[in-house]
Design an enzyme around this catalytic site. Structure first.
Site, PDB file in Angstrom:
ATOM      1  N   SER A  87      57.709 -32.550 -12.736  1.00 28.51           N
ATOM      2  CA  SER A  87      58.233 -33.805 -13.267  1.00 28.51           C
ATOM      3  C   SER A  87      59.585 -34.129 -12.633  1.00 28.51           C
ATOM      4  O   SER A  87      59.685 -34.304 -11.422  1.00 28.51           O
ATOM      5  CB  SER A  87      58.307 -33.732 -14.791  1.00 28.51           C
ATOM      6  OG  SER A  87      58.643 -34.971 -15.359  1.00 28.51           O
ATOM      7  N   HIS A 192      55.003 -39.475 -19.152  1.00 26.73           N
ATOM      8  CA  HIS A 192      53.814 -39.307 -18.306  1.00 26.73           C
ATOM      9  C   HIS A 192      52.585 -39.959 -18.943  1.00 26.73           C
ATOM     10  O   HIS A 192      51.500 -39.376 -18.997  1.00 26.73           O
ATOM     11  CB  HIS A 192      53.568 -37.827 -18.015  1.00 26.73           C
ATOM     12  CG  HIS A 192      54.712 -37.182 -17.296  1.00 26.73           C
ATOM     13  ND1 HIS A 192      55.058 -37.526 -16.010  1.00 26.73           N
ATOM     14  CD2 HIS A 192      55.628 -36.259 -17.703  1.00 26.73           C
ATOM     15  CE1 HIS A 192      56.113 -36.817 -15.645  1.00 26.73           C
ATOM     16  NE2 HIS A 192      56.477 -36.051 -16.652  1.00 26.73           N
TER      17      HIS A 192
END
Length: 293
Positions: A87, A192
């Protein structure tokens, strides 16, 4: 960073962590190894983010980026042939690989953190839920049935869902019925997932002002679990698409990685590597420094 084992130099993959790996003492590494980055961070964020780590993503992300870069620099800036970031960690991974400067990576982390926090505040109350155990199919079915999405496929038996708080509460109850453990993550947003769509435009604009160069080593994307092909496009996609971390670790192993080395802070990625590629070695940079001292 690659001590030999029985005369064999181990092929390593360097892993940069994402949000959730922060620690209260990580500012010490920044002050010691990258004080100029700390000064810039205060300017970009508008205050010292290390004094506001409980203030949300807008502070956590730039602070964690700085800490990862500082810990990496403090270990001598090692750069094996294979690199990946989870990430937010992709920004540190790409900075280490020379795709953009450390300063530009910090600017991107600051914009990303602000944009994601604003997106979370603008939409319905949402969050993230880790489901532990099982083979993954049960977790995916629970998400689909309850209006949530898979945000992180982290390791065998560990999926993270994003969705409205009310739906995550329902999933927690259902999870127990099918033998899964459920744990809410301390984040204020459905990261996400499509809930982060409002963050796309500001982050894309920020990337448009950054000079992107060819990497010095191969950097894997968590969106595709393959080497990056289009840095700007895939970094933007990572806001709304799931992190395929389990597949990324397997791809790194298939590319020849024999040891997975987490930059830090924390040990989240090292533990995920132990679960996903148990036949390979995993360690932190700090552990390797001690071993070679």
């Amino acid at each position: 960073m690659s001590p030999t084992t029985n005369g064999h130099e181990m092929r390593e993959a360097l892993l940069f962590p994402g949000q959730g790996s922060q620690s209260a003492d990580m500012v010490e590494a920044v002050e010691r190894h990258r004080p100029e980055l700390l000064d810039l961070c205060r300017v970009e964020v508008g205050r010292d983010p290390f004094d506001a780590l409980d203030g949300g993503t807008q502070y956590l992300q730039p602070a964690l980026y700085c800490a990862s870069i500082a810990l990496w620099a403090g270990a001598g800036s090692p750069l094996p042939a294979l690199v990946a970031g989870h990430s937010l960690g992709e920004l540190a991974a790409l900075a280490a690989a020379g795709v953009f400067s450390e300063a530009d990576g910090l600017r991107l982390a600051a914009v990303r953190g602000r944009a994601m926090q604003a997106a979370a505040a603008a939409g319905p109350e949402a969050g993230m839920l880790a489901l532990l155990g099982g083979e993954g199919e049960e977790a995916r079915e629970l998400a689909e049935r309850n209006g949530a999405v898979v945000a992180n496929d982290n390791a065998p038996g560990q999926l993270v869902l994003s969705g409205p708080i009310s739906r995550l509460e329902a999933i927690s109850l259902d999870a127990k019925r099918v033998g899964l453990k459920a744990r809410r993550l301390p984040v204020a947003g459905g990261f996400h997932s499509p809930a982060m769509e409002p963050a796309v435009a500001p982050f894309r604009r920020a990337l448009g002002g950054i000079d992107l160069r060819e990497p010095r080593v191969t950097v894997y994307s968590g969106v595709t679990a393959r080497p990056f092909e289009d840095f700007a496009r895939q970094l933007v996609e990572a806001l709304t698409k799931p992190v395929r971390w389990r597949e990324t670790l397997l791809a790194l192993r298939d590319a020849g990685a024999e040891r997975f080395v987490e930059v830090g802070p924390g040990k989240v990625l090292r533990n995920l590597a132990k679960r996903t590629v148990p036949d390979q070695q995993s360690a932190s940079l700090a552990q390797l420094e001690v071993a070679s001292a």
